[in-house]
Design an enzyme around this catalytic site. Structure first.
Site, PDB file in Angstrom:
ATOM      1  N   LYS A  68      24.695  -6.791   0.950  1.00 59.53           N
ATOM      2  CA  LYS A  68      26.155  -6.907   0.972  1.00 59.53           C
ATOM      3  C   LYS A  68      26.739  -6.344   2.259  1.00 59.53           C
ATOM      4  O   LYS A  68      27.942  -6.255   2.416  1.00 59.53           O
ATOM      5  CB  LYS A  68      26.744  -6.153  -0.234  1.00 59.53           C
ATOM      6  N   ARG A 111       0.781  -1.225   0.000  1.00 59.64           N
ATOM      7  CA  ARG A 111       0.000   0.000   0.000  1.00 59.64           C
ATOM      8  C   ARG A 111       0.813   1.274   0.000  1.00 59.64           C
ATOM      9  O   ARG A 111       0.674   2.127  -0.858  1.00 59.64           O
ATOM     10  CB  ARG A 111      -0.864   0.034   1.259  1.00 59.64           C
ATOM     11  N   THR A 112       1.693   1.386   0.970  1.00 57.96           N
ATOM     12  CA  THR A 112       2.407   2.650   1.142  1.00 57.96           C
ATOM     13  C   THR A 112       3.315   2.910  -0.063  1.00 57.96           C
ATOM     14  O   THR A 112       3.371   4.016  -0.584  1.00 57.96           O
ATOM     15  CB  THR A 112       3.230   2.621   2.446  1.00 57.96           C
TER      16      THR A 112
END
Lengths: 155, 308
Positions: free
Chosen positions: B85, B56-57
Site C-alpha cells: 500500500k 532457509r533463513t
C-alpha cells in the site's frame, strides 16, 4: 595600473566583514560556490577561478561579504576542496584563518553513489565515515559501499 | 566480552563485531546446542519481516525461536503486507515494534536494515539487505568452520564461484580477516572478488591469491567455500549462461585435495557441487545449514538479554 595607464589586473574588491575561501582547486570553485548556494545570496559575492597559485597550479577564491560560515558549511568545503582555507574577515583584516578539515563523520552533504542504497530510495539523511583522508575514501553508513573523491556527488 | 553486552543490540553487519564478540556468539551457540533450553524465550515474540523471499533463513529463524519456547509472527512476501500500500519501511518498523520483542528482516534495498534499526527500539536482526550484508549467515559459516576444523585461526580458505556478487563470501572474508586466514579466491575473471574487499585485505596485510583454476591451489586448502552463480544478480542472461557451469565439483577433484578439506556451501546449489560428493567426509554443507539453528538461537537469546 600598467605604464600606459591601462588596467591589466582586475582586483576582487576587499570586504569589510565576511568570509574569504581561498586555495580552492580551480576545477571545483563553482562546485564550492553552488554548495554554499551563493546564487541565492543577497550578500556581495565574488567568485574568481583559474588564478595562478604556487601550491595548487590554478586556484579559485570566493569572497562573501557579511557572512560567516557555519561549521557544517566549512565541513562541506573539505569534502571537495581539502586544502582550502577559510579566512574570517573583520574590519578588512583577517581575524581568523581556518584550515578546512574533513570530519570523521560526513552527514547530509554527499549523495550515495549506489542506486540501491536506502538513502536513494527512502527519505533518509545520508551519513558517511571517512576511512582515508588523502586520498579520500568514505563508507556509507547504510549500504557500506565505499566512495572515492571522483565518485562524490553533493546533495 | 563485557557482561550483558548484547542485550538490546542490533545485528546489522559483520563489520560491527570485534573478534572477541564473534567468538562469544560462537561459544553461546555451542552451549545452546549442547544444552537445549525449550523455555528460554517463553512469552517472547519474534517478528519475521521478509520483504524479499527466503526459505532457509526465515525457516531457521522460526525454528530457532520456537525451539527456545518463543513465538513467531510475520510475513514472507511483501505482497501481503502494508508495503504494497506504499508504507515506508520506517513506518512499517514503527508499527511492528509495538507487537514484537525482536525483528528479523530481509529487504532488497541495501542499508535498509541499518535504517530499520534506527527506527526501532527493539533489536533488529538483518537477514540480508540486498547484496550488502547477511551477518547471521556469516556467523553460521564461522561456527561450521570452527566445529569441523576445530579452530578458526591460521586456516587456508578457498572461496570459489561468483565472488563478485556473492554477499556471503564478502562478509565471510571480512569476518575471517580477524583470524590470520590465507585466502584463495577462485573465480572466472569476470566474477572476481571486488577491488574494495581486496584493498581491505591488503590494508590488513592479509595473504591472498587470485586464480581461475581450482586445481592450481586445491592441495593447499583446509576449507573450500563454494558459491552458486546467482542468476538474479546478472543484468544480462547471456552473461549468466556463460558462467553458470564454470565450476562443477565432483569426485575427480578428490586426488587433488587434502584428506581433511571441508567443502562448504551456503545453499541452494544448482550444479556446482555434484551429489556424489555428499557422502564424502569433505561435504559439510548440510551440517552448515543445520548449524543455522544454534547460531540463531544464540543471537536471539543474547539480544533479548536472556543469556548474558
Amino acid at each position: 595600473m600598467s605604464k600606459a595607464g591601462i588596467k591589466t589586473e582586475l582586483k576582487i574588491p576587499a570586504i569589510k566583514e565576511g568570509t574569504v575561501i581561498d586555495h580552492i582547486p580551480a576545477k571545483v570553485t563553482f562546485k564550492v560556490a553552488n554548495m554554499l548556494d551563493v546564487a541565492n545570496m543577497s550578500n556581495v559575492v565574488s567568485v574568481a577561478t583559474n588564478l595562478r597559485s604556487k601550491t595548487l597550479g590554478e586556484k579559485g577564491i570566493i569572497k562573501i561579504g557579511g557572512k560567516f560560515l557555519t561549521e557544517e558549511e566549512v565541513d562541506k568545503i573539505a569534502v571537495v576542496a581539502p586544502k582550502a582555507t577559510v579566512n574570517i574577515i573583520k574590519d578588512y583584516r583577517v581575524k581568523e584563518k581556518i584550515k578546512v578539515k574533513l570530519p570523521d563523520v560526513i552527514e547530509k552533504i554527499v549523495k550515495c553513489s549506489n542506486p540501491d542504497c536506502i538513502t536513494n530510495n527512502e527519505e533518509v539523511k545520508t551519513k558517511f565515515y571517512a576511512l582515508g583522508k588523502e586520498p579520500l575514501k568514505i563508507r556509507c553508513h547504510y549500504c557500506e559501499r565505499c566512495m572515492q573523491r571522483e565518485d562524490i556527488e553533493l546533495i | 566480552m563485557k557482561e550483558g553486552g548484547f542485550k538490546g543490540r542490533d545485528i546489522i553487519s559483520i563489520r560491527d563485531f570485534s573478534k572477541s564478540e564473534l567468538l562469544y556468539v560462537l561459544k553461546i551457540a555451542k552451549q545452546i546446542e549442547k544444552n537445549p533450553n525449550p523455555n528460554l524465550l517463553k512469552e517472547k515474540i519474534l517478528s519475521t519481516l521478509f520483504f524479499e523471499p527466503s526459505t532457509r533463513t526465515r525457516l531457521s529463524f522460526t525454528a530457532a525461536m520456537e525451539r527456545l519456547g518463543g513465538q513467531v509472527m510475520g510475513f514472507a512476501t511483501p505482497g501481503v503486507s502494508s508495503v504494497k500500500k506504499g508504507e515506508t519501511l520506517w513506518d512499517t518498523i514503527k508499527m511492528v515494534e509495538q507487537y514484537a520483542d525482536v525483528i528479523a528482516m530481509r529487504h532488497p534495498i541495501e542499508g535498509s536494515a541499518r535504517l530499520a534499526a534506527e527506527a526501532a527500539s527493539i533489536p533488529i536482526i538483518n537477514c540480508g539487505d540486498g547484496s550488502n550484508q547477511h551477518p547471521t549467515q556469516t556467523l553460521v559459516d564461522l561456527y561450521t568452520i570452527q566445529k569441523t576444523k576445530g579452530k578458526l585461526d591460521g586456516l587456508k580458505v578457498g572461496m570459489l564461484g561468483d565472488l563478485k556478487y556473492g554477499r556471503t563470501v564478502h562478509s565471510l572474508a571480512i569476518a575471517l580477516s580477524h583470524f590470520s586466514t590465507t585466502f584463495y579466491f577462485i573465480s572466472p575473471e569476470a566474477l572476481k572478488m571486488p577491488k574494495e574487499y581486496i584493498d581491505e585485505l591488503k590494508e590488513k596485510k592479509i595473504k591472498y591469491e587470485e586464480v581461475v583454476e581450482l586445481k592450481k591451489v586445491s592441495k593447499e586448502l583446509d576449507v573450500l567455500y563454494v558459491t552458486r552463480v546467482q542468476k538474479e544478480r546478472f543484468p544480462d542472461p547471456v552473461e549468466y549462461e556463460k558462467y553458470k557451469d564454470f565450476y562443477k565439483l565432483d569426485k575427480s577433484l578428490l586426488p587433488f585435495i587434502k584428506k581433511d578439506l571441508k567443502i562448504m556451501h551456503p545453499l541452494p546449489r544448482v550444479g556446482e557441487i555434484s551429489p556424489e560428493l555428499d557422502e564424502t567426509p569433505h561435504a559439510v554443507y548440510f551440517e552448515q545449514a543445520g548449524n543455522g539453528i544454534p547460531v540463531r538461537e544464540a543471537l536471539l537469546a543474547l539480544v533479548l538479554g536472556k543469556i548474558k
